[in-house]
Scaffold this motif. Structure first.
Motif, PDB file in Angstrom:
ATOM      1  N   CYS A 247     -16.066  15.570  12.869  1.00 58.00           N
ATOM      2  CA  CYS A 247     -14.857  14.832  12.497  1.00 58.00           C
ATOM      3  C   CYS A 247     -14.326  15.335  11.156  1.00 58.00           C
ATOM      4  CB  CYS A 247     -15.172  13.341  12.441  1.00 58.00           C
ATOM      5  SG  CYS A 247     -13.764  12.316  12.062  1.00 58.00           S
ATOM      6  N   GLN A 248     -15.212  15.541  10.189  1.00 58.71           N
ATOM      7  CA  GLN A 248     -14.794  16.048   8.879  1.00 58.71           C
ATOM      8  C   GLN A 248     -14.166  17.432   8.999  1.00 58.71           C
ATOM      9  OE1 GLN A 248     -14.998  14.438   5.642  1.00 58.71           O
ATOM     10  NE2 GLN A 248     -15.020  12.839   7.188  1.00 58.71           N
ATOM     11  N   ALA A 249     -14.763  18.288   9.807  1.00 58.13           N
ATOM     12  CA  ALA A 249     -14.225  19.640  10.004  1.00 58.13           C
ATOM     13  C   ALA A 249     -12.837  19.573  10.632  1.00 58.13           C
ATOM     14  CB  ALA A 249     -15.174  20.476  10.858  1.00 58.13           C
ATOM     15  N   GLU A 250     -12.674  18.739  11.660  1.00 55.99           N
ATOM     16  CA  GLU A 250     -11.368  18.596  12.318  1.00 55.99           C
ATOM     17  C   GLU A 250     -10.341  17.998  11.363  1.00 55.99           C
ATOM     18  OE1 GLU A 250      -8.324  18.553  15.272  1.00 55.99           O
ATOM     19  OE2 GLU A 250     -10.044  19.817  14.790  1.00 55.99           O
ATOM     20  N   LEU A 251     -10.745  17.003  10.607  1.00 58.24           N
ATOM     21  CA  LEU A 251      -9.834  16.383   9.651  1.00 58.24           C
ATOM     22  C   LEU A 251      -9.398  17.400   8.594  1.00 58.24           C
ATOM     23  CD1 LEU A 251      -8.304  13.962   8.610  1.00 58.24           C
ATOM     24  CD2 LEU A 251     -10.428  13.149   7.554  1.00 58.24           C
ATOM     25  N   GLY A 252     -10.331  18.211   8.106  1.00 58.81           N
ATOM     26  CA  GLY A 252      -9.982  19.257   7.148  1.00 58.81           C
ATOM     27  C   GLY A 252      -8.981  20.234   7.732  1.00 58.81           C
ATOM     28  N   ARG A 253      -9.191  20.602   8.997  1.00 54.70           N
ATOM     29  CA  ARG A 253      -8.266  21.513   9.687  1.00 54.70           C
ATOM     30  C   ARG A 253      -6.870  20.898   9.768  1.00 54.70           C
ATOM     31  NH1 ARG A 253      -6.326  23.014  15.081  1.00 54.70           N
ATOM     32  NH2 ARG A 253      -6.953  21.000  15.909  1.00 54.70           N
ATOM     33  N   LEU A 254      -6.797  19.614  10.123  1.00 56.23           N
ATOM     34  CA  LEU A 254      -5.500  18.943  10.226  1.00 56.23           C
ATOM     35  C   LEU A 254      -4.812  18.825   8.871  1.00 56.23           C
ATOM     36  CD1 LEU A 254      -6.174  16.089  12.797  1.00 56.23           C
ATOM     37  CD2 LEU A 254      -4.756  18.118  13.097  1.00 56.23           C
ATOM     38  N   LEU A 255      -5.573  18.490   7.849  1.00 57.32           N
ATOM     39  CA  LEU A 255      -4.992  18.353   6.510  1.00 57.32           C
ATOM     40  C   LEU A 255      -4.407  19.679   6.031  1.00 57.32           C
ATOM     41  CD1 LEU A 255      -7.676  16.064   4.850  1.00 57.32           C
ATOM     42  CD2 LEU A 255      -5.328  15.415   5.463  1.00 57.32           C
ATOM     43  N   ARG A 256      -5.107  20.778   6.295  1.00 56.86           N
ATOM     44  CA  ARG A 256      -4.576  22.096   5.927  1.00 56.86           C
ATOM     45  C   ARG A 256      -3.301  22.401   6.724  1.00 56.86           C
ATOM     46  NH1 ARG A 256      -9.952  22.728   5.207  1.00 56.86           N
ATOM     47  NH2 ARG A 256     -10.417  23.386   7.331  1.00 56.86           N
ATOM     48  N   SER A 257      -3.287  22.035   8.001  1.00 61.94           N
ATOM     49  CA  SER A 257      -2.087  22.234   8.829  1.00 61.94           C
ATOM     50  C   SER A 257      -0.923  21.388   8.316  1.00 61.94           C
ATOM     51  CB  SER A 257      -2.369  21.877  10.291  1.00 61.94           C
ATOM     52  OG  SER A 257      -3.314  22.754  10.842  1.00 61.94           O
ATOM     53  N   PHE A 258      -1.209  20.153   7.921  1.00 64.51           N
ATOM     54  CA  PHE A 258      -0.165  19.296   7.356  1.00 64.51           C
ATOM     55  C   PHE A 258       0.427  19.939   6.104  1.00 64.51           C
ATOM     56  CE2 PHE A 258      -1.430  14.763   8.979  1.00 64.51           C
ATOM     57  CZ  PHE A 258      -1.142  15.150  10.273  1.00 64.51           C
ATOM     58  N   THR A 259      -0.434  20.415   5.211  1.00 62.47           N
ATOM     59  CA  THR A 259       0.031  21.038   3.975  1.00 62.47           C
ATOM     60  C   THR A 259       0.916  22.246   4.274  1.00 62.47           C
ATOM     61  OG1 THR A 259      -1.923  20.267   2.769  1.00 62.47           O
ATOM     62  CG2 THR A 259      -0.701  22.101   1.799  1.00 62.47           C
ATOM     63  N   THR A 260       0.480  23.079   5.206  1.00 62.00           N
ATOM     64  CA  THR A 260       1.268  24.252   5.601  1.00 62.00           C
ATOM     65  C   THR A 260       2.631  23.838   6.146  1.00 62.00           C
ATOM     66  OG1 THR A 260      -0.727  25.515   6.084  1.00 62.00           O
ATOM     67  CG2 THR A 260       1.304  26.281   7.114  1.00 62.00           C
ATOM     68  N   ALA A 261       2.689  22.709   6.854  1.00 62.39           N
ATOM     69  CA  ALA A 261       3.941  22.220   7.441  1.00 62.39           C
ATOM     70  C   ALA A 261       4.822  21.484   6.432  1.00 62.39           C
ATOM     71  CB  ALA A 261       3.631  21.300   8.618  1.00 62.39           C
ATOM     72  N   GLY A 262       4.334  21.311   5.204  1.00 58.83           N
ATOM     73  CA  GLY A 262       5.125  20.630   4.182  1.00 58.83           C
ATOM     74  C   GLY A 262       4.823  19.157   4.022  1.00 58.83           C
ATOM     75  N   VAL A 263       3.794  18.680   4.695  1.00 61.40           N
ATOM     76  CA  VAL A 263       3.339  17.295   4.522  1.00 61.40           C
ATOM     77  C   VAL A 263       2.285  17.352   3.418  1.00 61.40           C
ATOM     78  CG1 VAL A 263       2.270  15.283   5.608  1.00 61.40           C
ATOM     79  CG2 VAL A 263       3.760  16.794   6.951  1.00 61.40           C
ATOM     80  N   VAL A 264       2.725  17.160   2.180  1.00 67.46           N
ATOM     81  CA  VAL A 264       1.829  17.435   1.046  1.00 67.46           C
ATOM     82  C   VAL A 264       0.966  16.253   0.637  1.00 67.46           C
ATOM     83  CG1 VAL A 264       3.230  19.308   0.129  1.00 67.46           C
ATOM     84  CG2 VAL A 264       3.689  16.976  -0.606  1.00 67.46           C
ATOM     85  N   GLU A 265       1.329  15.048   1.062  1.00 67.60           N
ATOM     86  CA  GLU A 265       0.507  13.881   0.737  1.00 67.60           C
ATOM     87  C   GLU A 265       0.082  13.185   2.018  1.00 67.60           C
ATOM     88  OE1 GLU A 265       1.802  12.017  -3.443  1.00 67.60           O
ATOM     89  OE2 GLU A 265       3.317  11.844  -1.871  1.00 67.60           O
ATOM     90  N   THR A 266      -1.227  13.133   2.233  1.00 69.88           N
ATOM     91  CA  THR A 266      -1.796  12.409   3.359  1.00 69.88           C
ATOM     92  C   THR A 266      -2.843  11.469   2.800  1.00 69.88           C
ATOM     93  OG1 THR A 266      -1.463  14.315   4.810  1.00 69.88           O
ATOM     94  CG2 THR A 266      -2.961  12.592   5.582  1.00 69.88           C
ATOM     95  N   LEU A 267      -2.714  10.219   3.137  1.00 77.60           N
ATOM     96  CA  LEU A 267      -3.625   9.202   2.648  1.00 77.60           C
ATOM     97  C   LEU A 267      -4.543   8.786   3.794  1.00 77.60           C
ATOM     98  CD1 LEU A 267      -2.289   6.535   0.222  1.00 77.60           C
ATOM     99  CD2 LEU A 267      -4.322   6.130   1.560  1.00 77.60           C
ATOM    100  N   LEU A 268      -5.856   8.909   3.587  1.00 76.21           N
ATOM    101  CA  LEU A 268      -6.830   8.498   4.604  1.00 76.21           C
ATOM    102  C   LEU A 268      -7.018   6.991   4.515  1.00 76.21           C
ATOM    103  CD1 LEU A 268      -9.575  11.235   4.105  1.00 76.21           C
ATOM    104  CD2 LEU A 268      -7.463  11.358   5.405  1.00 76.21           C
ATOM    105  N   LEU A 269      -7.144   6.364   5.670  1.00 76.24           N
ATOM    106  CA  LEU A 269      -7.316   4.920   5.734  1.00 76.24           C
ATOM    107  C   LEU A 269      -8.643   4.578   6.402  1.00 76.24           C
ATOM    108  CD1 LEU A 269      -3.748   4.061   7.049  1.00 76.24           C
ATOM    109  CD2 LEU A 269      -4.547   3.932   4.679  1.00 76.24           C
ATOM    110  N   LYS A 270      -9.134   3.420   6.106  1.00 77.37           N
ATOM    111  CA  LYS A 270     -10.324   2.853   6.729  1.00 77.37           C
ATOM    112  C   LYS A 270     -11.488   3.844   6.768  1.00 77.37           C
ATOM    113  CE  LYS A 270      -8.411   1.347  10.484  1.00 77.37           C
ATOM    114  NZ  LYS A 270      -8.067   0.700  11.717  1.00 77.37           N
ATOM    115  N   GLY A 271     -12.125   4.019   7.918  1.00 79.18           N
ATOM    116  CA  GLY A 271     -13.371   4.776   8.034  1.00 79.18           C
ATOM    117  C   GLY A 271     -13.379   6.141   7.381  1.00 79.18           C
ATOM    118  N   ALA A 272     -12.338   6.931   7.599  1.00 76.69           N
ATOM    119  CA  ALA A 272     -12.302   8.279   7.029  1.00 76.69           C
ATOM    120  C   ALA A 272     -12.298   8.249   5.507  1.00 76.69           C
ATOM    121  CB  ALA A 272     -11.073   9.032   7.540  1.00 76.69           C
ATOM    122  N   SER A 273     -11.712   7.214   4.920  1.00 75.89           N
ATOM    123  CA  SER A 273     -11.665   7.129   3.462  1.00 75.89           C
ATOM    124  C   SER A 273     -12.934   6.521   2.867  1.00 75.89           C
ATOM    125  CB  SER A 273     -10.446   6.325   3.011  1.00 75.89           C
ATOM    126  OG  SER A 273     -10.623   4.951   3.272  1.00 75.89           O
TER     127      SER A 273
END
Length: 177
Positions: free
Chosen positions: A14-40
């Motif tokens: 899950c951490q590896a997949e989340l890291g992959r998604l966060l990097r993809s978000f940053t590349t797409a211009g989504v520079v702030e992502t806030l983790l909620l509940k369990g992931a945070s």
């Protein structure tokens, strides 16, 4: 026969997949992502693999919501809108993402400014400050889902005490309370 991963293995995947998604978000211009509940909660309130979750809840700024949805689709997720976006990527370990563009129906004053930085598999994200995490968990469980579960009570206890037992000085509120 598919083998179900143990809790720690699932957490690491899950951490590896989340890291992959966060990097993809940053590349797409989504520079702030806030983790909620369990992931945070991982690493602050719970040890790795200790708290299992059915999905990963993410909050993005309303202006970035469409970009984040598009990025999830590009990452292999099927996205359905029902207020927030619900995304699923099937596989031996399915990943479910709940993408939010706001937490509360009214004001979120200062929420992003109080958020704390967090690194996930080498990617950067934010998580709610402990008082905001406590308020959100309480609101989400009791107002949004109209339920008080053992899990909610455990989460609230751990948030309030910084992941440990109640002792002088480890709670996020002043000791005078």
């Amino acid at each position: 026969m598919t083998r179900v991963p143990d809790a720690l293995t699932k957490d690491l995947l899950c951490q590896a997949e989340l890291g992959r998604l966060l990097r993809s978000f940053t590349t797409a211009g989504v520079v702030e992502t806030l983790l909620l509940k369990g992931a945070s909660y991982r690493g602050r309130e719970y040890a790795p693999g200790e708290r299992q979750a059915e999905d990963i809840d993410l909050l993005v700024r309303p202006r970035d919501f469409r970009k984040a949805q598009h990025t999830l689709r590009q990452a292999g997720y099927t996205v359905r809108l029902r207020g927030e976006a619900h995304a699923l990527r099937d596989g031996p370990v399915p990943f479910r993402i709940d993408l939010h563009d706001r937490l509360y129906p009214d004001s979120e004053d200062g929420l992003w400014e109080r958020a704390e930085p967090l690194s996930v598999a080498g990617a950067q994200a934010l998580r709610l400050s402990p008082p905001d995490a406590f308020a959100y968990a309480l609101w989400h469980g009791t107002i949004r889902h109209a339920a008080v579960s053992e899990r909610l009570l455990e989460d609230l206890s751990r948030i309030a005490t910084g992941g440990g037992a109640v002792e002088e000085g480890n709670a996020f509120w002043p000791s005078a309370l």
